[in-house]
Design a protein around this motif. Structure first.
Motif, PDB file in Angstrom:
ATOM      1  N   UNK A   1       0.856  -1.192   0.000  1.00  9.52           N
ATOM      2  CA  UNK A   1       0.000   0.000   0.000  1.00  9.52           C
ATOM      3  C   UNK A   1       0.887   1.235   0.000  1.00  9.52           C
ATOM      4  N   UNK A   2       0.942   1.897  -1.143  1.00 13.67           N
ATOM      5  CA  UNK A   2       1.751   3.113  -1.273  1.00 13.67           C
ATOM      6  C   UNK A   2       1.077   4.037  -2.282  1.00 13.67           C
ATOM      7  N   UNK A   3       0.877   5.320  -1.884  1.00 16.55           N
ATOM      8  CA  UNK A   3       1.063   5.911  -0.556  1.00 16.55           C
ATOM      9  C   UNK A   3       0.182   5.215   0.480  1.00 16.55           C
TER      10      UNK A   3
ATOM     11  N   UNK B   1      -2.355  -1.761  -3.387  1.00 19.17           N
ATOM     12  CA  UNK B   1      -3.410  -0.780  -3.122  1.00 19.17           C
ATOM     13  C   UNK B   1      -2.830   0.607  -3.388  1.00 19.17           C
ATOM     14  N   UNK B   2      -3.324   1.252  -4.459  1.00 22.47           N
ATOM     15  CA  UNK B   2      -2.782   2.552  -4.870  1.00 22.47           C
ATOM     16  C   UNK B   2      -3.863   3.624  -4.879  1.00 22.47           C
ATOM     17  N   UNK B   3      -4.713   3.593  -3.843  1.00 24.50           N
ATOM     18  CA  UNK B   3      -5.841   4.529  -3.764  1.00 24.50           C
ATOM     19  C   UNK B   3      -5.403   5.996  -3.770  1.00 24.50           C
TER      20      UNK B   3
ATOM     21  N   UNK C   1       5.520   5.137  -7.189  1.00 24.60           N
ATOM     22  CA  UNK C   1       6.099   4.035  -7.955  1.00 24.60           C
ATOM     23  C   UNK C   1       5.183   2.826  -7.825  1.00 24.60           C
ATOM     24  N   UNK C   2       4.610   2.398  -8.937  1.00 23.85           N
ATOM     25  CA  UNK C   2       3.724   1.239  -8.909  1.00 23.85           C
ATOM     26  C   UNK C   2       4.523  -0.045  -9.078  1.00 23.85           C
ATOM     27  N   UNK C   3       4.241  -1.077  -8.271  1.00 23.29           N
ATOM     28  CA  UNK C   3       4.888  -2.380  -8.487  1.00 23.29           C
ATOM     29  C   UNK C   3       4.665  -2.935  -9.884  1.00 23.29           C
TER      30      UNK C   3
END
Length: 387
Positions: A170-172, A202-204, A215-217
C-alpha cells in the motif's frame, strides 16, 4: 435462529468507524478521523452521471465495465505508472464498485481457506477484515518507527511459509502517508517472484505524493502471463472525491479475462452505469479538481505539522496520501483506543486510534488532512503537548 458463520462473527470492529460515528453523534465535534474529501464535485462529472439517467441508460453493462471507461482507466494508469503505451490495455481493466470491492475481488480470485496473506502493520483495517471473510489468515509484516515505517525485506521473508499466497502493498500508505521508494518496490516484486507470491498493490492515493514519485509495483511486473503476479487496486474516491459513487478499477495480470468475468458476475455483476459515466467524465475532463486537492492537502499537511512540532509531538512527515501519523504515547497510557474516545469526549476532536491499523499503531493516531485548514489546525491544537 441458526448461527452465523464463524468467519463473519469474528470480523473485528473497525475502530475508524467506531470513533467517527461517535463524533457524528457529538454536537460541534471536529472530525479528523475519516478520509472524506470535502470539495464539491466538478459540474461536468455530475452532469455526466445525470445525463446517463436522462437517457435511461440504466441497464446492465458488461461485467468489466463500459469500454470507454476501461480505456480511460488504462490510459491514466499507464501515464501515472510510467508504463509503455502498449503495456496495459483496456482488456486488463475491470471497473469495480470502489477500491474495497476491488480488493475483495482480487482476494476472491487468489485465496483458498487457510491461505496466508502478508499485510502491513500498521495497515488499512479492511485488509485483514476481507481476508478473514474469505476464511484465509492475515499475517502482519512490521513497519517500525525507526525505519520510517518502510518495510524491510528480511522481516517479510521471515514470515513466508508454505501457506503464504499473497503480499499486499500500500503506497502511498493509509494510515502512514509513507511512500515506497523505487528501489524497495523493485526488491519487493523480486521477493514475490522468488517465493511465487501474488502481489495486490493498493494505490488509492497515487495522485497525492509530495516531492517524491509514486512508484507502482506493476512497473516491475512481467508481461508474460505465466510470470505476471501484480494486481493493482485503483479508485476515484480519493482522487476526484467520488466516495459515494463507489467507482474504481482493478488492473489484473494478463490472461485472466474469462475467470475475472465469472467471478465479477458472482460478486456484483457490474457497476451502476451512472457512476461509470461520471467516472469517465472525471478521467477524461478537466483536472482542476485533482490539482486543487493536491495543493490543499499539502498546505494542510504543512500547517498541521507545524502545530505538532511546536507541541513537541513526534510525527511521520507524510510524503503522500492525506494523513499525518502522530505519536501521542505520552498521553495515551498504553491504550490509544480508549484515549481517543476520552479525547473526543473531553476536547471534541475525533482522531483515528493507531490500533485500528495494527498492533504497532499502539500509542499513535491518524489525523485526516481533508477538511478546512482552520478546523484542522484548531483540532490539532487541542492535543496535549509533550513535555
Amino acid at each position: 435462529m441458526p448461527e452465523l458463520a464463524a468467519h463473519a462473527r469474528d470480523v473485528p470492529v473497525n475502530q475508524i468507524r467506531e470513533i467517527t460515528e461517535a463524533a457524528w453523534r457529538t454536537p460541534g465535534a471536529i472530525v479528523l478521523s475519516i478520509g472524506e474529501p470535502g470539495f464539491p464535485l466538478p459540474r461536468h462529472v455530475l452532469e455526466a452521471g445525470m445525463a446517463c439517467l436522462d437517457r435511461d441508460e440504466t441497464n446492465y453493462t458488461p461485467n468489466a465495465g463500459i469500454p470507454a471507461l476501461r480505456e480511460a482507466f488504462a490510459a491514466r494508469f499507464r501515464e501515472r505508472a510510467g508504463l509503455d503505451q502498449d503495456s496495459i490495455g483496456a482488456d486488463r481493466i475491470y471497473v469495480v464498485d470502489g477500491a474495497q470491492q476491488g480488493l475483495h475481488f482480487a482476494m476472491s480470485l487468489l485465496l483458498s481457506p487457510g491461505d496466508e496473506v502478508l499485510i502491513p502493520n500498521p495497515g488499512y483495517p479492511t485488509f485483514a477484515m476481507t481476508i478473514r471473510l474469505l476464511n484465509a489468515v492475515p499475517v502482519g509484516y512490521p513497519l517500525y518507527p525507526d525505519q520510517d515505517f518502510q518495510p524491510r525485506i528480511q522481516d517479510i521473508e521471515a514470515l513466508i511459509t508454505r501457506r503464504t499466497r499473497v503480499l499486499i502493498l500500500n503506497s502511498p500508505s493509509n494510515p502512514l502517508g509513507a511512500v515506497l521508494r523505487e528501489d524497495l518496490t523493485r526488491e519487493l516484486v523480486d521477493l514475490a517472484r522468488r517465493h511465487d507470491l501474488w502481489i495486490i498493490s493498493d494505490e488509492c492515493y497515487e495522485a497525492f505524493t509530495y516531492d517524491v514519485p509514486h512508484v507502482s509495483p506493476a512497473r516491475f511486473d512481467s508481461d508474460v502471463p505465466a510470470e505476471a503476479r501484480v494486481f493493482t487496486s485503483l479508485t476515484l474516491s480519493k482522487t476526484y472525491g467520488l466516495t459515494g459513487l463507489r467507482i474504481g478499477a482493478l488492473v489484473c495480470p494478463p490472461g485472466l479475462e474469462r475467470t475475472m468475468n465469472n467471478v465479477m458476475e458472482a460478486i456484483v455483476s457490474c457497476v451502476a452505469s451512472p457512476s461509470q459515466y461520471a467516472a469517465l467524465a472525471a478521467l477524461t475532463g478537466p483536472q482542476d479538481y485533482v490539482r486543487d486537492a493536491h495543493a490543499h492537502y499539502r498546505a494542510n499537511r504543512d500547517a498541521a505539522s507545524a502545530v505538532l512540532a511546536a507541541k513537541g509531538i513526534p510525527f511521520l512527515s507524510a510524503q503522500g496520501a492525506f494523513y499525518l501519523w502522530a505519536d501521542v504515547s505520552h498521553a495515551s497510557d498504553g491504550d490509544v483506543r480508549a484515549w481517543a474516545r476520552s479525547f473526543l469526549a473531553d476536547s471534541g476532536v475525533a482522531l483515528a486510534p493507531g490500533t485500528a491499523f495494527g498492533s504497532i499503531g499502539e500509542g499513535w493516531v491518524r489525523i485526516a488532512l481533508c477538511g478546512s485548514q482552520p478546523e484542522l489546525v484548531e483540532g490539532v491544537s487541542r492535543l496535549p503537548a509533550r513535555t
